[in-house]
Enzyme design. Sequence first.
Site, PDB file in Angstrom:
ATOM      1  N   SER A 127       0.808  -1.223   0.000  1.00  0.00           N
ATOM      2  CA  SER A 127       0.000   0.000   0.000  1.00  0.00           C
ATOM      3  C   SER A 127       0.840   1.271   0.000  1.00  0.00           C
ATOM      4  CB  SER A 127      -0.876  -0.009   1.262  1.00  0.00           C
ATOM      5  OG  SER A 127      -1.438   1.257   1.474  1.00  0.00           O
ATOM      6  N   GLU A 129       0.116   3.655   1.674  1.00  0.00           N
ATOM      7  CA  GLU A 129       0.135   4.098   3.077  1.00  0.00           C
ATOM      8  C   GLU A 129       1.532   3.882   3.682  1.00  0.00           C
ATOM      9  OE1 GLU A 129      -2.290   5.671   4.739  1.00  0.00           O
ATOM     10  OE2 GLU A 129      -1.574   5.473   6.795  1.00  0.00           O
ATOM     11  N   TYR A 151      -1.349   0.334  10.622  1.00  0.00           N
ATOM     12  CA  TYR A 151      -1.628  -0.331   9.340  1.00  0.00           C
ATOM     13  C   TYR A 151      -0.439  -0.176   8.392  1.00  0.00           C
ATOM     14  CZ  TYR A 151      -3.571  -0.861   4.614  1.00  0.00           C
ATOM     15  OH  TYR A 151      -3.781  -1.226   3.299  1.00  0.00           O
TER      16      TYR A 151
END
Length: 330
Positions: A127, A129, A151
């Site tokens: 990801s 992220e 996460y």
Amino acid sequence: MPNALITGITGQDGLYLAELLLSKGYRVYGLVRGQNNPKRELVEQLVPEVTILTGDLTDLSSLLRAFATAQPDEVYNLGAISFVAYSWENAALTTDVTAKGVLNILEAIRLYAGDSIDKIRFYQASSSEMFGKVQEVPQRESTLLWPRSPYGVAKAYGHYMTINYRESYGLHASSGILFNHESPRRGYEFVTRKITNAVARISLGLQDSVALGNVDAQRDWGFAGDYVDAMWRMLQQPEGDNYVVATGETHSIREFLDLAFACVGIDDWAPYVTEDPRFMRPAEVDFLVGDSTKAHEKLGWKPTVSLPQLVAMMVENDLAIQKPQAGLGS
Ligand code: NAP
Ligand code: G4F
């Protein structure tokens, strides 16, 4: 007919990927977790050809049983606790599923395949992220990771473990560093779907306003249907590798609000949007924009849906869902 095993098949990407693989003639197996999982029915309705297997990424023996049944040529690990905000509230669980779950599935491949490990191809759903507090603009495969949430940290672990199994055991393992991708199947907890659903309901008189957090954050949003195609393309390459998948454009939540409210003829959304500290995060990822040159050059991949088209698709879908609530035909 190749066999594919998908974890996270009940999620947004799992459903699109299952449809794509079935259209290409794969036999598809999907891992569904939990007792009486309400999303199992969705898989049965939308992709009835999929064989559902019960299992959980935190349970290695369940993964081994799934491998024994599916005998997969390709494994797509999409299962995760994927909601960033939730990951602060449940950091240990997020680590167990989103980080250690990757190790479990890689170990399951190693134990199942033995000396034939080079016959299996593995996709890990990494990801953007992971870029967190971005160290380079735009973000590419070589950009230093600086995750800003439990996460993001968990995904960074899965990313490096995937590379490690490629380098240690010769596994054809690819890490797709996907930027935000959305669709009418997006979960209601994510900001795009929260907005398109609220816009539909506000325009139908079912809701007065929507409460949001940081509307200045910027994201590189694409269409999920395009992004699952990139996953499949990665596993058709001669070698496993890492790829950024993104549109190369970034927009703020404010701009998303402009586009979504415009779909129902509202030019000034200020009266309908309130700021709520409950939706602010302990640490924010302020800005993401990806450089997918490598995916374009090596995979022949490029996005096909623009942001205005994506927003219109999502608002239209939510209007169709909400109209019966307002006593109107869909
Ligand atoms: P999603 O809709 O939230 O789906 C997540 C899936 O993971 C669901 O099927 C969920 O099952 C499953 N799952 C959760 N805990 C599990 C466990 N313990 N064992 C097995 N499966 C479990 O996510 P998505 O948007 O489709 O994203 C797919 C993957 O890509 C995720 O790994 C996500 O982190 C990653 N990703 C997404 C984006 C994006 O913008 N969408 C961008 C980059 C990376 P239940 O239905 O039972 O909860
Ligand atoms: O839609 P979001 O929750 O997505 P976020 O945090 O970017 O994560 C998504 O994309 C990642 C890829 O970069 C995936 F790996 C991950 O699994 C997930 O799919 O939030 C987007 C932005 C954030 O900056 C957030 O602070 O929107 C901001 N925001 C403002 N108000 C809000 C809200 N987000 C949510 N969910 N709800 C709000 O009310």
